[in-house]
Design an enzyme around this catalytic site. Structure first.
Site, PDB file in Angstrom:
ATOM      1  CG  ASP A  16     -21.836 -13.717  55.989  1.00 51.17           C
ATOM      2  OD1 ASP A  16     -21.197 -12.718  56.390  1.00 51.17           O
ATOM      3  OD2 ASP A  16     -22.511 -14.443  56.737  1.00 51.17           O
ATOM      4  CG  ASP A  54     -20.725 -17.379  59.073  1.00 53.23           C
ATOM      5  OD1 ASP A  54     -21.029 -16.715  60.079  1.00 53.23           O
ATOM      6  OD2 ASP A  54     -21.223 -18.505  58.828  1.00 53.23           O
ATOM      7  CG  HIS A  56     -18.733 -20.428  62.129  1.00 55.79           C
ATOM      8  ND1 HIS A  56     -19.322 -19.503  62.957  1.00 55.79           N
ATOM      9  CD2 HIS A  56     -19.611 -20.624  61.104  1.00 55.79           C
ATOM     10  CE1 HIS A  56     -20.497 -19.154  62.463  1.00 55.79           C
ATOM     11  NE2 HIS A  56     -20.698 -19.801  61.324  1.00 55.79           N
ATOM     12  CB  SER A  62     -23.988 -22.639  64.311  1.00 57.65           C
ATOM     13  OG  SER A  62     -22.922 -22.685  63.385  1.00 57.65           O
ATOM     14  CG  HIS A  73     -21.146 -22.924  57.718  1.00 59.59           C
ATOM     15  ND1 HIS A  73     -21.841 -23.517  58.737  1.00 59.59           N
ATOM     16  CD2 HIS A  73     -21.264 -21.582  57.916  1.00 59.59           C
ATOM     17  CE1 HIS A  73     -22.370 -22.584  59.503  1.00 59.59           C
ATOM     18  NE2 HIS A  73     -22.028 -21.397  59.040  1.00 59.59           N
ATOM     19  CE  LYS A  98     -22.039 -12.764  59.483  1.00 63.49           C
ATOM     20  NZ  LYS A  98     -22.177 -14.226  59.508  1.00 63.49           N
ATOM     21  CD  GLU A 105     -25.715 -19.557  64.605  1.00 63.46           C
ATOM     22  OE1 GLU A 105     -24.679 -18.904  64.358  1.00 63.46           O
ATOM     23  OE2 GLU A 105     -26.052 -20.553  63.949  1.00 63.46           O
ATOM     24  CB  ALA A 134     -28.780 -16.694  53.563  1.00 57.92           C
ATOM     25  CB  CYS A 138     -25.839 -13.503  57.724  1.00 56.08           C
ATOM     26  SG  CYS A 138     -25.273 -14.820  58.819  1.00 56.08           S
TER      27      CYS A 138
HETATM   28  C1  VGL Z   1     -25.364 -17.889  57.474  1.00 52.43           C
HETATM   29  C2  VGL Z   1     -26.223 -19.926  58.064  1.00 52.43           C
HETATM   30  C3  VGL Z   1     -25.160 -20.166  58.888  1.00 52.43           C
HETATM   31  C4  VGL Z   1     -25.489 -16.643  56.641  1.00 52.43           C
HETATM   32  C5  VGL Z   1     -24.290 -18.095  58.295  1.00 52.43           C
HETATM   33  O1  VGL Z   1     -24.457 -16.032  56.290  1.00 52.43           O
HETATM   34  O2  VGL Z   1     -26.641 -16.251  56.333  1.00 52.43           O
HETATM   35  N1  VGL Z   1     -26.335 -18.796  57.373  1.00 52.43           N
HETATM   36  N2  VGL Z   1     -24.202 -19.229  59.001  1.00 52.43           N
HETATM   37 ZN    ZN Z   2     -22.408 -19.651  60.013  1.00 53.84          ZN
END
Ligand code: VGL
Ligand code: ZN
Length: 193
Positions: A16, A54, A56, A62, A73, A98, A105, A134, A138
């Site tokens: 990500d 990511d 969405h 989420s 996001h 993803k 989620e 993070a 993820c």
């Molecule tokens: C993530 C929070 C929401 C990540 C993705 O990539 O770690 N964190 N969506």
């Molecule tokens: Zn996300």
């Protein structure tokens, strides 16, 4: 612990590296941009370099408006879902998305739909070296997912950053990955054949 790269079976996996997770983004990971001084040179040392995104839909479960924990996001096709310009994409060979199921989620890049593990194995990959964001979401879930698919996983401690929504989250995530069998190393441990 020195680890020798074997280009035939090793891949670099970047979780990500997107605008929404970088400083100034809606879910900024503190110092998230600092990983690229480590990751960019590494992208030229691996035959297979994969990145996850990511991705969405606007009504993702989420998001806060649906009772989830996060501000909207990485919405599909929007600017902040792009890879950050700080990522050197010139040797990127695979992209896996993803989080596109609005009702689910999903923090892992390894699932039945993406079949990321199978795509890597089809390219001869049995070991992955993981960086990105993070650490406590993820990166953690993708590392556990990769281990479950039978891949050997090395987490690059100087190529990840976490959020720590609750103090200790990053520490727990690292410990959990280690307990599941991931090896925690730094980029300096990686040597050429
Ligand atoms: C993530 C929070 C929401 C990540 C993705 O990539 O770690 N964190 N969506
Ligand atoms: Zn996300």
């Amino acid at each position: 612990m020195p680890v020798t790269i074997n280009p035939e079976k090793d891949a670099l996996v970047i979780i990500d590296p997107q605008v929404c997770f970088m400083p100034g983004g809606v879910l900024a990971v503190p110092q998230g941009n600092e990983i690229f001084s480590v990751i960019n040179p590494l992208t030229h040392r691996f035959r297979v370099v994969a990145a996850s995104a990511d991705w969405h839909p606007p009504n993702h479960v989420s998001f806060k408006e649906r009772g989830g924990p996060w501000l909207p996001h990485c919405v599909q096709m929007r600017e902040d879902a792009n890879f950050t310009p700080e990522l050197d994409q010139s040797n990127l060979s695979m992209v896996v998305r993803k989080g596109y199921n609005p009702e689910k989620e999903q923090y892992t890049a390894f699932d039945e739909v993406s079949r990321f593990g199978d795509m890597l194995k089809a390219r001869g990959i049995s070991r992955i070296f993981v960086g990105g964001v993070a650490t406590d979401y993820c990166v953690h879930d993708s590392v556990i997912g990769a281990l479950k698919e039978g891949l050997d996983v090395y987490v690059l401690l100087d190529a990840i950053k976490g959020i720590n929504v609750h103090p200790g989250d990053i520490e727990h995530a690292l410990e959990d990955m280690r307990e599941h069998g991931a090896k925690l190393i730094t980029s300096k441990d990686i040597v050429e054949k």
